[in-house]
Each structure stands twice: as C-alpha cells, then as structure tokens.
Write a protein that holds these residues in place. Structure first.
Motif, PDB file in Angstrom:
ATOM      1  N   SER A  32       0.802  -1.223   0.000  1.00  0.00           N
ATOM      2  CA  SER A  32       0.000   0.000   0.000  1.00  0.00           C
ATOM      3  C   SER A  32       0.835   1.273   0.000  1.00  0.00           C
ATOM      4  O   SER A  32       0.299   2.358  -0.171  1.00  0.00           O
ATOM      5  CB  SER A  32      -0.944   0.009   1.205  1.00  0.00           C
ATOM      6  N   ASP A  33       2.154   1.146   0.206  1.00  0.00           N
ATOM      7  CA  ASP A  33       2.998   2.333   0.126  1.00  0.00           C
ATOM      8  C   ASP A  33       3.165   2.816  -1.307  1.00  0.00           C
ATOM      9  O   ASP A  33       3.522   3.971  -1.538  1.00  0.00           O
ATOM     10  CB  ASP A  33       4.373   2.081   0.757  1.00  0.00           C
ATOM     11  N   ALA A  34       2.885   1.949  -2.301  1.00  0.00           N
ATOM     12  CA  ALA A  34       3.050   2.358  -3.701  1.00  0.00           C
ATOM     13  C   ALA A  34       1.885   1.949  -4.583  1.00  0.00           C
ATOM     14  O   ALA A  34       1.673   2.540  -5.641  1.00  0.00           O
ATOM     15  CB  ALA A  34       4.345   1.760  -4.263  1.00  0.00           C
ATOM     16  N   ARG A  35       1.122   0.961  -4.180  1.00  0.00           N
ATOM     17  CA  ARG A  35       0.031   0.454  -5.009  1.00  0.00           C
ATOM     18  C   ARG A  35      -1.011   1.544  -5.284  1.00  0.00           C
ATOM     19  O   ARG A  35      -1.444   2.243  -4.361  1.00  0.00           O
ATOM     20  CB  ARG A  35      -0.629  -0.726  -4.303  1.00  0.00           C
ATOM     21  N   PRO A  36      -1.455   1.721  -6.547  1.00  0.00           N
ATOM     22  CA  PRO A  36      -2.505   2.701  -6.824  1.00  0.00           C
ATOM     23  C   PRO A  36      -3.750   2.439  -5.981  1.00  0.00           C
ATOM     24  O   PRO A  36      -4.177   1.284  -5.866  1.00  0.00           O
ATOM     25  CB  PRO A  36      -2.783   2.497  -8.322  1.00  0.00           C
TER      26      PRO A  36
ATOM     27  N   SER B 247       3.194  -4.159  -7.252  1.00  0.00           N
ATOM     28  CA  SER B 247       2.578  -3.038  -6.535  1.00  0.00           C
ATOM     29  C   SER B 247       3.220  -1.691  -6.850  1.00  0.00           C
ATOM     30  O   SER B 247       2.549  -0.659  -6.808  1.00  0.00           O
ATOM     31  CB  SER B 247       2.625  -3.281  -5.022  1.00  0.00           C
ATOM     32  N   THR B 248       4.504  -1.667  -7.188  1.00  0.00           N
ATOM     33  CA  THR B 248       5.215  -0.408  -7.408  1.00  0.00           C
ATOM     34  C   THR B 248       5.167   0.050  -8.864  1.00  0.00           C
ATOM     35  O   THR B 248       5.187   1.246  -9.148  1.00  0.00           O
ATOM     36  CB  THR B 248       6.685  -0.530  -6.961  1.00  0.00           C
ATOM     37  N   SER B 249       5.098  -0.897  -9.784  1.00  0.00           N
ATOM     38  CA  SER B 249       5.223  -0.567 -11.207  1.00  0.00           C
ATOM     39  C   SER B 249       4.200   0.430 -11.747  1.00  0.00           C
ATOM     40  O   SER B 249       4.556   1.308 -12.538  1.00  0.00           O
ATOM     41  CB  SER B 249       5.169  -1.846 -12.050  1.00  0.00           C
ATOM     42  N   PRO B 250       2.897   0.328 -11.395  1.00  0.00           N
ATOM     43  CA  PRO B 250       1.915   1.197 -12.054  1.00  0.00           C
ATOM     44  C   PRO B 250       2.235   2.683 -11.985  1.00  0.00           C
ATOM     45  O   PRO B 250       2.122   3.394 -12.996  1.00  0.00           O
ATOM     46  CB  PRO B 250       0.617   0.867 -11.311  1.00  0.00           C
TER      47      PRO B 250
END
Length: 436
Positions: A128-132, A180-183
């Motif tokens: 959740s630190d990076a996920r849209p 989780s970080t890529s988007p």
C-alpha cells in the motif's frame, strides 16, 4: 563501512527489526527508530533522546483523538519531527526509510539529503505504500463501496502518483515490488525479490500451553490449518472460512485456527505448530510477512492471486519464494490438494524454510543493502516497469477492481488513473473495462 546507518521510521511485519539484527551480526553500526509502536508488537527502538521521546508522545496522542485537536497534534508532530531530523541528518550518513516515509512531509528532505551527500534508500515494496489506490483492497475495503467515493480515490491517487515520482527522482536508491510499485513508477527501481525480505523470529513462547489457554485444541491427528488475517476483508477471510468449513463438512479432519487480535509472538507460536497456512485470496506477492514467518518453521502457505504467472516471468527462480500459489477461484481445490498430499506440502514447507533461512536471512539481506549503499547493485536487480502489465492489485476481486475503475473513468476519464497513457498497462486496463 564505518558510518552509522539510520533505519526508520516505522515497522512493517518485522522487516526492519530483522534488518537491524542483520547489520548487528555484521558489526555494522545502525539505529532502529520507530515513531509509533506497532499494533502487533514489533517494537525494538534502539534510539534514545529527549526530542525523540517528545515526538513519540505527541504521535501517540494524535492517534488517540478524533477531533480538531488531532489536526493540531499532527501539525505539532510534523514540526517536532522536522526539528529533530536536522540533528539526525547531521549525525548519520546512510538512511533506510520504510514504507515511503521520510522525515519531512512530502519527502521534501530527500533533495536535502542528496545535496549533503547523504545516501537514502527508500523502500516502497510493501504494498500500500506504492500500489494505486484504485487497485488496493487493503485501502478501499475500509471505505463504503456504495456509493464509490470516486472523489476521494481520485485525490489520493493523484497524491500517491506524485509521491512515487518524487521519491524515484530524489532518493539515492528505491526498492520496489513489480506488481505493486510498477503502475505509478516513472523510472526503474531495485526489485525487492533480489534484495530479500528479512525475517528473524521473536522469542518463541510455548505454543502448546499458550494456545490451550485460548482455543480448544483438537486431537493431534487433526490437520491444523491456520489463517491469520491482518485485514480480514482484504485477505478474503470470509471466503477462506467458507472453503475450510465446506472441507470439514466433506469429512476432512481439520483443526481450523483463525487468528485475530493477537501479538506477533502469539501468532508465530501457533504457526510453528500448524500444517498449512492459508494466507489470503487476492495477493500480489507469493510470500507475505506471515507466510515468511510460517516458512521459517517449515510450514507451507497457500496464496491466492491473479498475477503470479506474470510475476514469475520477471523474477529469477533462485529468488522466487516457494509457496503454493493459485488463482482465487482455485483456492478450494488447492487447499484440498494440500490436505490430501502430505509429502508435497511437507516438501514445499522444507523448500520455503531453506529459502527463508538463506535468501531472507537478516545477514544476507543486510549484505544486499550494503551493496546498494556502496553503489554495487547488479544490473539484473533493476526493474523497468514500462512494459510490465499487472492491473488486478491486491485485497479484492477482479470484479470489484473493475467496478471501481469504471466509476473513476466515468467521473474523470482516463486521466483519473494517473497512469502514463502510452504504457501497455494503461491500454490493458482500458481494454479490460471496455473503455474507449
């Protein structure tokens, strides 16, 4: 490396406590600094000081109130933290920040650290630190779905996309997770699967005695299945309970243990005695924190999720965590398979144990962090998000995510996703929801 390392400012499933232990084993000086205590008992601050003690008092008080006083306390907390950070920045040369959080609001201290020649690693690989937000069931399941709060989702998506971009441009190094970080990522980052997620068990309590106090323990012949959700809705607890109860009604001899409101040491004590951990229905990682804890004791995990095939294409086999992964709709058959095939589940458990005690050992992960700080990161550790396509997120079904994305597109068009319009991921999402 003689200079001291700062690790903070919050814990995530024991990751940073274990990382400090790894540095300690290597003889590398470091301080572990948590502004807030963790609700599951991961607490081992090594930092002392009057200003820091005051900061923790204010932060604790801010978490306890729900009024206009809360805003004042949060403002005061930020002011104290900025003042305290000046001393910390002068004292340390290396920084490891958790969950994308640094000293100053908006991560505005990162350019200062860079200017001063300090090296800051920012980890945004925890989910959740990076996920849209529109892909994040761990966030969205805390909000009403009828009506969908599109205005709120839009605002926090905008804020998070800017935050990720700023971190990637200003940190010395960024650790992220492909799914989780890529988007929201605008440039390459270090793939967390190569760095590893460290685990060191807390002091193990007597699980037989402790569990007997709270639960009825069935006969030893019963197969023990554990589910320990930190977020029951996002982890799919209702579906998992339904599946296991159906298997029990079919005649399988199962002792199902649903663990809630327990400290980490209590959860580990039960994991150490189980046969199978059923982690979650909709995960975007094959071995979460609790699955790592189970693996340490040789216990296999069943993990549901949509994108493991895609992820396996970009993660080398030697750093792929051994779990029994499956599509969410295959969860029933997968759990039944694990029940009926004792040699297979034990083999998976042993492979997982070996993996955690080697690749994810605190010392090994600490060594990998040192390689990053020394600018010795291998090229294959770097991950380019541009061509990676995964849109199902975590914590909710594909149908729920589509519903939320459609609501955003209706209200804000494709700009409401804050994704690069030319990337394959964006085109895939628009195609999935039939948006032209």
């Amino acid at each position: 490396m003689n200079a001291k390392i700062f690790i903070g400012l919050g814990e995530v499933a024991g990751y940073y406590s274990s990382l400090k232990h790894g540095f300690d084993e290597l003889g590398v000086p470091c301080d572990l600094v948590f502004v807030r205590d963790h609700p599951f008992g991961y607490n081992c601050n090594s930092y002392k000081g009057l200003m820091f003690s005051l900061l923790r008092i204010v932060a604790r008080r801010a978490d306890q109130v729900n009024s206009n006083l809360k805003r004042i306390l949060i403002l005061l907390e930020n002011i104290i933290q900025i003042i305290w950070s000046i001393y910390v920045i002068i004292r340390y040369d290396y920084f490891i920040f958790s969950f994308g959080r640094t000293f100053w609001p908006g991560n505005l201290d990162l350019p200062l650290l860079k200017l001063l020649g300090k090296k800051a690693i920012v980890n945004i690989a925890h989910g959740s630190d990076a996920r849209p937000p529109f892909m994040d069931g761990f966030l969205l399941n805390r909000m009403p779905h009828d009506p969908i709060l599109t205005d709120y989702i839009y605002k926090i998506s905008k804020r998070k996309s800017k935050k990720i971009d700023f971190i990637l441009k200003n940190a010395f190094a960024v650790i992220g997770s492909p799914m989780s970080t890529s988007p929201f990522a605008t440039k390459s980052f270090i793939n967390t699967f190569y760095v590893g997620a460290p685990f060191r068990p807390t002091e193990l309590i007597n699980y037989e005695c402790d569990y007997d106090k709270k639960y009825k323990v069935l006969e030893e012949k019963s197969l023990v299945i554990v589910h320990a959700p930190s977020s029951p809705v996002a982890k799919g607890t209702e579906h998992i309970e339904y599946i296991v109860n159906n298997l029990i009604s079919e005649g399988y001899d199962i002792d199902f243990r649903l663990l809630k409101n327990m400290t980490n040491s209590e959860v580990i004590s039960v994991l150490a005695s189980c046969d199978i951990l059923v982690d979650q229905m909709y995960s975007d990682t094959p071995m979460s924190g609790v699955a790592t804890e189970a693996a340490y004791y040789g216990k296999p995990s069943v993990v549901g999720g949509y994108g493991f095939g895609t992820l396996a294409d970009v993660v080398a086999p030697q750093v792929w965590p051994p779990s029994m992964t499956c599509q969410p709709e295959e969860m029933y058959d997968t759990i039944r398979y694990m029940i009926e095939n004792k040699p297979e589940r034990e083999a998976i458990g042993l492979r997982a144990q070996s993996f955690v005690k080697s690749h994810r050992s605190p010392v090994n992960v600490a060594k990998n962090y040192l390689r990053i700080l020394k600018n010795e990161t291998p090229d294959h550790w770097r991950f380019n998000p541009d061509e990676f396509i995964y849109w199902e997120g975590a914590g909710q079904s594909r149908a729920e995510i589509k519903k939320i994305i459609k609501a955003l597109l209706t209200e804000y068009t494709s700009s409401g996703l804050f994704l690069d319009k030319v990337r394959p991921l964006t085109k895939k999402i628009l195609s999935e929801v039939n948006y032209n």
